[in-house]
Design a protein around this motif. Sequence first.
Motif: not given
Length: 312
Positions: A80-109
């Motif tokens: 609903t308009p009241e819970n939309i910001r608290d109830s959803l996780s939002v993110g982007d998907i790369s067209n190269s999942p392996v490169e995206q995973l590598l970026t997450v591992l390097e920059e986050v994990v």
Amino acid sequence: MAFLQSLSLMFFCIKPDKWTKFSGTEENKNLVMNFFNTEDIMILVLYINNAGLLTASLGFPASVKTKGVYFVKKKMVRITPENIRDSLSVGDISNSPVEQLLTVLEEVVCTLFTNTDNMTTWPQVVSEDVVKHAQQLKNDVFVFGGQLKGKALLALPKIADDLEDSDEESDRYDSFDGATLHAIESVVIDWTHQVKDVLNKDSAQALLDGLNPLPREEIDFWDLRLKDLKCLHEQLWMPKARKISEVLEKSKSSYWPALKSLYYDIRAGLEEASDIVLYLIPLKSLIDELEQTEYSEVSRITLGKGQKCGNN
């Protein structure tokens, strides 16, 4: 819909008319409303399809040519308009999942697990083990990403950047602690396995497996081996890899002879593959013609070519 519109315009950098066209399509509108109103529909993905149009999907598509945006419910609820910001996780998907995973591992994990401020209450043994496994995971994904691109990539230890930036004359190779030297030696072990995997491949493996390969497969095998060995040779002669070899040599590591042997093996394999590829070149046109010929005509064409060669 206004929430989706604002995020889509920001993520995709598209003009408002594309969103208007998307939201005006009955199918897309129904998908979005089903996601909002049905508690057990948990995923909505927006992406640009092959025709360049914004498209919706109630699940992650098998492949995305451009990046996409996902909306995942944190729990099974109606949005609903009241819970939309608290109830959803939002993110982007790369067209190269392996490169995206590598970026997450390097920059986050790896960043999280190698930051000493995050480990102040951890026992040293635990913190060192976590760092080692995080680095190994990153290396594995890096190598796998290279395989997807058809490249034989060699992962480097984290210390490689510091070695390349250091002043060679002031380096004290005997000052490395055991953990640092162990990380370098572990990478050398991985390199050895990768190189041996390339060198131990047999062009007759398909025959040994009971298959019926065509002559073209022999040519493709040696073309690929030459490409892989060239790639490995170039990487081992890069400054970072040369610094690693210097560290092992001057610290008198027991792994230095193994790395030196690796250089010799690659050079010998590269010479062998180069010679074989060179001598196979004249056969390529003949094999192409042979593979395109009907089986019943093969003996006649072969005989004809033999007689022609004999007359010459």
